[in-house]
Design an enzyme around this catalytic site. Structure first.
Site, PDB file in Angstrom:
ATOM      1  N   ALA A  95       0.599  -1.423  -0.213  1.00 40.73           N
ATOM      2  CA  ALA A  95       0.016  -0.181   0.412  1.00 40.73           C
ATOM      3  C   ALA A  95       1.318   1.075  -0.314  1.00 40.73           C
ATOM      4  CB  ALA A  95      -1.125  -0.089   1.513  1.00 40.73           C
ATOM      5  N   CYS A  96       0.410   2.213  -1.166  1.00 42.08           N
ATOM      6  CA  CYS A  96       1.572   3.318  -1.119  1.00 42.08           C
ATOM      7  C   CYS A  96       0.608   4.332  -0.917  1.00 42.08           C
ATOM      8  CB  CYS A  96       2.210   3.276  -2.290  1.00 42.08           C
ATOM      9  SG  CYS A  96       2.828   1.707  -2.894  1.00 42.08           S
ATOM     10  N   HIS A  97       1.750   5.414  -0.123  1.00 36.05           N
ATOM     11  CA  HIS A  97       0.633   6.564  -0.218  1.00 36.05           C
ATOM     12  C   HIS A  97       1.937   7.693   0.857  1.00 36.05           C
ATOM     13  CE1 HIS A  97      -2.979   4.872   1.066  1.00 36.05           C
ATOM     14  NE2 HIS A  97      -2.589   3.624   1.966  1.00 36.05           N
ATOM     15  N   CYS A 117       6.067   2.812   0.369  1.00 37.33           N
ATOM     16  CA  CYS A 117       5.386   2.502   0.085  1.00 37.33           C
ATOM     17  C   CYS A 117       5.719   0.601   1.451  1.00 37.33           C
ATOM     18  CB  CYS A 117       5.602   1.008  -0.892  1.00 37.33           C
ATOM     19  SG  CYS A 117       5.338   2.051  -2.343  1.00 37.33           S
TER      20      CYS A 117
END
Lengths: 431, 431
Positions: free
Chosen positions: A372-374, A378
């Site tokens: 999950a990349c924010h 990642c």
């Protein structure tokens, strides 16, 4: 029969329209190859047809005296869903989502089975790869002091062992909640084996007039990809999620009839008397009818869907091996035993070829990554790491899940797309 | 603009197709006259159109990176709903039903505002004519010791008095929950006046650093039948229910942005991060898009719908008086002030003409009665009795609620149907 006629229409439509929903163009103008059937599935043309019809035909309030046809349509859908998972229609409760179903089952069962003394906390056994709607709900229940939770490891190739679950059963154990198949790895959990090994324990408990250990399984990812029979599984509660099997975004809970009363203990909502006073709110008739048709298509076509998926999947693995050889690792592969036949986890050994980077450079593949990349950072999927992958392997993973309509032609396009993405990244960046 | 174009299409469709949904034949082969728009409404053709389109176009998971068009469709629907009730899109949370919305608001707000000491119970003021999703939820919260509840009487012609509500405010009062319009009588409650009278009280509380009294209104029955503006009402929480205004069976909660955090205190569900982590579960995109379009049609056409309803309603009252004169009592009539223009409560003085008996003898009218009948026994509606009717009057009541497409021709048919039913019953039974 009317149902048979509708199914005939459906097959023709599927053949005529081919890749409805799965083949539309993406933002870049390329014809997309949808390989994320574990995230959600395109709606079956027959589901769209019955829902469209329901919108103008079955809109009346099912509680109104003058609307018996709406009540009949709901009954018919209830039977379709029940038939799909081999239970009785009275055991189906229509709710709004898998999250609602999972949350309600856990909350109610624990509320109903907690002993009178507050010091005697209920004990729950679950796995460390559950969907957040189970995982976070159990964390919340633990925080509120409603139960103690044991999380069994799935690090053995993405699977919990039935014996690991059973050996944790203790006098206070009230519930085992283990998903039927994991959405990320596709690994099928030994829910039937757990229920089987539990039987002698529960027999003894019954003899001693003690509460039995109940079994819940979230079968969201399994339905539509493998046969799911509540009878064969031997579970007490089952979560079904329509949009994972070509149906609408709504879900049904199954529970054994004798356990219906447990769900009353902590209903999610207070209100009208719908769904046997278990789930108030005017019935979402349109979605319910769609869910029924989705269930009927699963019941009628699952075998042929699975055959197609196996052919496509075998072709995919062959082409992946041919194309990438040793440079790619297939960590969870649908062709192996106890993995959903439609789910494939692929990673590249080259550290530049991280999952999100590869997918970003793909033109046509629509799939998920193991990260999950924010805001540019990642983090690796905990489900993948709990299934035995290293953090680096999890970060590199691309999860491809094919569907009933995925063709070998789609696979060819996907392989070509992956190839150009890999070439582009490696030619642009220094090793 | 795209929206304007769609609306133009919608008007043409409505004119072409006339009484879609409202005019289909009932079980006896008669063309039904649907006069139960407070139970549910037929879906607007434009809503059916966008939902049908959404099923094959916006089925991808909105959380997927490759599905920005689905996220945009949801954003657009959120704006449409926000525009309808004059709030900001960030204040809209999509949930599955009005029951869920009401339950969640009450549970969360009370969990968030309860003082630290368990002896200091939160105090709630409500009415005695609320929908069960508010009434029963508050009873449950009371039973669980979460709050104390004051129920203000609506016996003054079906309405609570703002002053009656305000004078019950005490230091522990945290919430006022009063519906905007009652589904049975159509009586509009003075929610705006309550919020206005509360303002100086809340100002003083703020000065003393005390928690303010929050206001919730269930506007399920009001939206689509009268203008509803959260700004003008001055409320903190508002419940909207799609299927009451020609939309799908789904609902939205509105809340003031500053109060969003209160809803986190006791979320209904634990799970994914959807709806700003307030309401997990894969978004029901199809219903959300339908709800948006229903909201847009309300925003564009409410004025003309109300005009039509007033013309039809005035004609209905004239015809009722002409036909039944003194033998019928119109207890709540949409032409009066502070009653929804579409809602009419009629009873006959003749004791043989009980609501359920009259409706059973009607051939075409689809409507509700002021009584719930089970196993041959009828009990009068408590909402009607709490609104000032005697038990006998409540038992005799027929509730007729017309809609935007009800015509004077429908009224003629309904009057003829009532006439034949009354004649049939009175000629068959001895006074």
């Amino acid at each position: 029969m009317d149902a048979d006629r509708r199914i005939t229409i459906s097959v023709q439509q599927t053949e005529d329209e081919g890749d409805v929903g799965a083949g539309d163009r993406n933002r870049r103008g390329w014809k997309a190859v949808y390989m994320d059937h574990n995230a959600t599935t395109p709606m079956h043309p027959e589901v769209i047809r019955v829902m469209t019809e329901a919108m103008s035909r079955y809109w009346r309030n099912p509680s109104s005296d003058y609307a018996p046809e709406v009540r009949e349509a709901i009954s018919s859908a209830r039977k379709q869903v029940a038939d799909m998972v081999s239970c009785s229609p009275e055991e189906i409760i229509f709710v709004s989502s898998g999250t609602e179903a999972n949350n309600w089952i856990l909350e109610s069962v624990l509320a109903a089975t907690t002993a009178n003394s507050p010091s005697d906390k209920s004990h729950v056994i679950t796995s460390d790869i559950e969907h957040v709607a189970v995982g976070l709900k159990l964390e919340e229940l633990e925080r509120r002091g409603c139960c103690e939770v044991d999380r069994v490891s799935a690090a053995d190739h993405g699977r919990v062992r039935a014996s690991d679950v059973i050996k944790r059963v203790r006098p206070g154990t009230r519930l085992i909640s283990i998903m039927l198949a994991n959405n990320e790895t596709g690994c099928i959990q030994p829910v039937d084996e757990i229920a089987r090994q539990l039987r002698p324990i529960n027999s003894k408990r019954k003899e001693c007039n003690l509460p039995v250990v109940l079994v819940h399984t979230d079968s969201a990812q399994a339905v539509g990809k493998m046969p799911v029979s509540t009878e064969e599984l031997g579970v007490d509660f089952l979560t079904i999620v329509g949009h994972k099997f070509y149906g609408p975004r709504s879900a049904a809970v199954f529970c054994n009839r004798e356990n219906l009363k447990l769900l009353k203990e902590r209903r999610m909502f207070q209100g009208g008397g719908q769904e046997r006073s278990l789930r108030p709110g005017t019935e979402n008739t349109v979605d319910i009818i769609g869910l029924g048709m989705a269930a009927e298509t699963v019941r009628c076509f699952l075998r042929s869907w699975c055959e197609n998926i196996r052919v496509t999947g075998a072709y995919f693995v062959t082409r992946l091996n041919e194309t990438f050889g040793e440079s790619a690792v297939l960590s969870f592969v649908g062709m192996q035993n106890d993995i959903l036949p439609n789910t494939f986890s692929i990673s590249f050994r080259d550290h530049r070829l991280k999952g999100p980077t590869v997918l970003k450079n793909c033109n046509v593949i629509q799939a998920s990554t193991g990260a999950a990349c924010h805001t540019g950072l990642c983090s690796a999927s905990s489900a993948l790491m709990n299934s035995g992958l290293t953090e680096e392997a999890a970060l590199n993973t691309i999860r491809l899940s094919v569907g009933k309509d995925t063709t070998t032609k789609d696979i060819d396009v996907a392989i070509a797309d992956l190839t150009q993405a890999v070439q582009k990244i490696t030619s642009e960046t220094v090793q």
